[in-house]
Design an enzyme around this catalytic site. Sequence first.
Site, PDB file in Angstrom:
ATOM      1  CD  GLN A 132      -2.796   1.235   2.388  1.00  0.00           C
ATOM      2  OE1 GLN A 132      -2.253   1.400   3.470  1.00  0.00           O
ATOM      3  NE2 GLN A 132      -4.106   1.197   2.245  1.00  0.00           N
ATOM      4  CE1 TYR A 165      -3.235   9.596   7.595  1.00  0.00           C
ATOM      5  CE2 TYR A 165      -4.892   7.936   7.116  1.00  0.00           C
ATOM      6  CZ  TYR A 165      -4.007   8.524   7.998  1.00  0.00           C
ATOM      7  OH  TYR A 165      -3.898   8.052   9.285  1.00  0.00           O
ATOM      8  NE  ARG A 201     -16.800  -4.638  14.758  1.00  0.00           N
ATOM      9  CZ  ARG A 201     -17.564  -5.086  15.759  1.00  0.00           C
ATOM     10  NH1 ARG A 201     -18.807  -4.684  15.872  1.00  0.00           N
ATOM     11  NH2 ARG A 201     -17.085  -5.939  16.640  1.00  0.00           N
ATOM     12  CB  CYS A 246     -11.734  -8.698  16.454  1.00  0.00           C
ATOM     13  SG  CYS A 246     -11.780  -6.898  16.521  1.00  0.00           S
ATOM     14  CB  CYS A 283      -4.590  -8.139  19.260  1.00  0.00           C
ATOM     15  SG  CYS A 283      -6.274  -8.726  19.466  1.00  0.00           S
TER      16      CYS A 283
HETATM   17  C1  LIG Z   1      -3.881  -1.030  13.875  1.00  0.00           C
HETATM   18  C2  LIG Z   1      -4.487  -0.632  12.567  1.00  0.00           C
HETATM   19  C3  LIG Z   1      -3.708  -0.006  11.607  1.00  0.00           C
HETATM   20  C4  LIG Z   1      -4.263   0.353  10.385  1.00  0.00           C
HETATM   21  N1  LIG Z   1      -3.461   0.890   9.428  1.00  0.00           N
HETATM   22  C5  LIG Z   1      -3.956   1.111   8.192  1.00  0.00           C
HETATM   23  C6  LIG Z   1      -3.103   1.505   7.140  1.00  0.00           C
HETATM   24  O1  LIG Z   1      -1.899   1.652   7.310  1.00  0.00           O
HETATM   25  N2  LIG Z   1      -3.660   1.706   5.931  1.00  0.00           N
HETATM   26  C7  LIG Z   1      -4.992   1.553   5.699  1.00  0.00           C
HETATM   27  O2  LIG Z   1      -5.448   1.757   4.585  1.00  0.00           O
HETATM   28  N3  LIG Z   1      -5.823   1.165   6.681  1.00  0.00           N
HETATM   29  C8  LIG Z   1      -5.336   0.914   7.909  1.00  0.00           C
HETATM   30  N4  LIG Z   1      -6.163   0.438   8.894  1.00  0.00           N
HETATM   31  C9  LIG Z   1      -7.587   0.196   8.596  1.00  0.00           C
HETATM   32  C10 LIG Z   1      -7.790  -1.277   8.217  1.00  0.00           C
HETATM   33  O3  LIG Z   1      -7.180  -1.556   6.986  1.00  0.00           O
HETATM   34  C11 LIG Z   1      -9.275  -1.634   8.127  1.00  0.00           C
HETATM   35  O4  LIG Z   1      -9.846  -0.893   7.104  1.00  0.00           O
HETATM   36  C12 LIG Z   1     -10.047  -1.370   9.408  1.00  0.00           C
HETATM   37  O5  LIG Z   1      -9.366  -1.910  10.512  1.00  0.00           O
HETATM   38  C13 LIG Z   1     -11.444  -1.969   9.331  1.00  0.00           C
HETATM   39  O6  LIG Z   1     -11.373  -3.345   9.057  1.00  0.00           O
HETATM   40  P1  LIG Z   1     -11.550  -4.453  10.212  1.00  0.00           P
HETATM   41  O7  LIG Z   1     -12.856  -4.176  10.860  1.00  0.00           O
HETATM   42  O8  LIG Z   1     -11.512  -5.761   9.499  1.00  0.00           O
HETATM   43  O9  LIG Z   1     -10.414  -4.280  11.154  1.00  0.00           O
HETATM   44  C14 LIG Z   1      -5.624   0.097  10.126  1.00  0.00           C
HETATM   45  C15 LIG Z   1      -6.400  -0.524  11.104  1.00  0.00           C
HETATM   46  C16 LIG Z   1      -5.846  -0.902  12.309  1.00  0.00           C
HETATM   47  C17 LIG Z   1      -6.698  -1.613  13.318  1.00  0.00           C
HETATM   48  S1  SF4 Z   2      -7.298  -4.691  20.152  1.00  0.00           S
HETATM   49 FE1  SF4 Z   2      -7.675  -6.701  19.236  1.00  0.00          FE
HETATM   50  S2  SF4 Z   2      -9.737  -7.161  19.933  1.00  0.00           S
HETATM   51 FE2  SF4 Z   2      -9.512  -4.957  20.184  1.00  0.00          FE
HETATM   52  S3  SF4 Z   2     -10.199  -4.096  18.227  1.00  0.00           S
HETATM   53 FE3  SF4 Z   2      -8.013  -4.335  18.067  1.00  0.00          FE
HETATM   54  S4  SF4 Z   2      -7.813  -6.305  17.057  1.00  0.00           S
HETATM   55 FE4  SF4 Z   2      -9.876  -6.253  17.884  1.00  0.00          FE
END
Ligand SMILES: Cc1cc2nc3c(=O)[nH]c(=O)nc-3n(C[C@H](O)[C@H](O)[C@H](O)COP(=O)(O)O)c2cc1C
Ligand code: SF4
Length: 666
Positions: free
Chosen positions: A107, A180, A317, A363, A382
Amino acid sequence: MINSSGKMFTPIRIGSVEMRNRVALAPMSLESITPFENSYLDNRCKEYLVQRAMGGVGLMIVSCWRVDEDIEPMHHFHCNILTRGALYSIVELNEILHSFGAKVFYQLTAGFGRVGSPHPPGGGQPVAPSALPAFWDPKVTCRELSTGEIDTLVEKFGFWAGELKKAGVDGVELHAHEGYLFDQFSCAVFNKRTDKYGGDLEGRLTFAREILHAIKASAGDNFPVVYRYGLKHYMKGYFKGAVPGEDFKEFGRTLEEGLEMAKILERDGFDALHVDAGCYDSWYWPHPPNYMQHGCMAELAAQVKKEVNIPVIAVGRLDDPEVALEVIDKDKADIVAVGRGFLADAHWANKVRYGEVDQIRPCLGCHDACTGRLFNGKPMCCAVNPTVGRELDYQIHKAPEPKKIMIIGGGPAGMEAARVGAMRGHDVTLFETREKLGGHLVAGSVPEFKKDIRKLMSWYEIQLRQLGVTVLTSTPAGLETIERQRPDEILFCTGSVPLVPSIEGIDNPKTAHCIDVLNGEVTLGKNVVVIGGGLVGCEIALWAAGGGRKITIVERLEALMSSGPTVSKENRQMTIDLLALNNIEIRLLSTVSRVTDDQLYLMDSGFNQSRMEYDNLVVAAGMKKDDRLFLEAEKLFKNVRRIGDCLEVRNIQGAIWDGYEVARRL
Ligand SMILES: Cc1cc2nc3c(=O)[nH]c(=O)nc-3n(C[C@H](O)[C@H](O)[C@H](O)COP(=O)(O)O)c2cc1C
Ligand code: SF4
């Protein structure tokens, strides 16, 4: 067993690249696992990704990389920078990930723009598409990027994409979502330029288009480029997000414009679209907390899918397997990207594939240890899986000699310690006074928006059963039990008990602790006052809201959620916006000074008194550790330890991490 067509685990192409299945690892800031001061992906980063490839991911989206560090200077922990050194490690990592059958996209970001540091390292002004107030300090105005600087960025994108291709990377994704720099260029609210990079939507997408062309020119037409963007911004204004279901006028990108963008991006030659929503001002959309439904943005992806023929990636999610499978089966999207689901459980994809969904550690949507740590300059991890980012060091090995371990208290600390202790080969017995394991998780999981905690409790029960832990519920353990058991190690996980503030009349029958309220031991009336505006107090207010009930939170500090474990930016922002949407009254810098049968007496920081009627007074004023038995036991026995709230009152993360840290060393 979930009923599914199995389509999720069939191959799909993005441009010329075939993925083995339709599961992508959503990009999550690698730079927060190890800051790249030396521009080299170390073993921590590598193993974190390798474990997810082993866990069945089809496409790894590795984030987040800059192509230039001069135009927008940043602190090294904010973003990775592509360098020759980085490329060496990228080559090696690709080789491993490919060996496990995963495809790898990197990315690339153009920068942070208005949401970057208002005070960049080395001094100078932050940059943006136009002269905008900086997000983190609106007194600072960003300077407009010059066309020369834009040309440099375009050229460097081309150059580094070519280098990534040579390093074995299969494609790239443009980080054009969540507010961004790319996102700012494409949106009229942030882009006021009058040159070819501004104006109408076509003009505002010129920056991305030129970069796409530069990448294709350098890495080849068949090198896939994905555009990741928020279909709609859910902004009510600067710094103001809109929660789901809220009636508001869109200040940022509208749905119509988002759909128009999809058609333009496809026409321009992008190979796939990765669709979410929101931006910095509505941060809880791109980073959905537990209050958002599983699959909260899947319908947005579905709308894009109707407009284009290139693959659409849904995200948000989707770690609930049933929801993710439905997205693919019902053709709402071609690929699902899962982020935090893979932090909580590296083997999410394989477990879904082989119908082992009850083995998936869920999660919680808390953000406590992922973005919560990242934004506080700590390594991302996490709450429920302390091994993230330290997979190599934190493997669990069999103990040289099995021990007899007695664990007293079946909350999260006790359950985790029992799990890890049994994995080490120890003979573990877990004593729990109540009928059910879980401790405070039982009450804490009552609200529907906390249902993933219920899944976590089920997961622990299954794990403990499979690992052969002796679980004795409805079995209080005291000093005599220890005497009888003669264990080698004793872990006290007796948790915490409610703190009741000393207020005249607080023992009134209309007063209840929030745990009793959640456990259904109290019927709430129409007028409820909550003492304590920490996360627990706010959440109980949200849970109790509705049906014409009036709810007031009384908090002695100057802001909600300002004591106790830090609440992440996205969860805090959404909690506050939901409280407002539900008309919950907040009285800050105030205390309840006296309770009578029909009146509460309040005092604010200026010593002004007021009175209010109430039906229920719910106490959510914190907890105190329950270490009474531990203090007795440590006088009498060796190898006695305490973990979780019984050591120090914290949150689920604190309890689970204690359990893991201690048990893996026994
Ligand atoms: C710790 C963390 C770091 C993230 N860093 C990025 C990133 O660098 N680039 C990006 O496009 N999205 C980033 N995201 C967003 C995730 O790609 C994703 O869109 C978001 O967590 C929602 O998906 P999920 O519910 O499956 O976690 C980040 C998310 C988390 C939790
Ligand atoms: S800390 Fe772990 S359990 Fe909480 S939102 Fe982030 S990935 Fe999910």
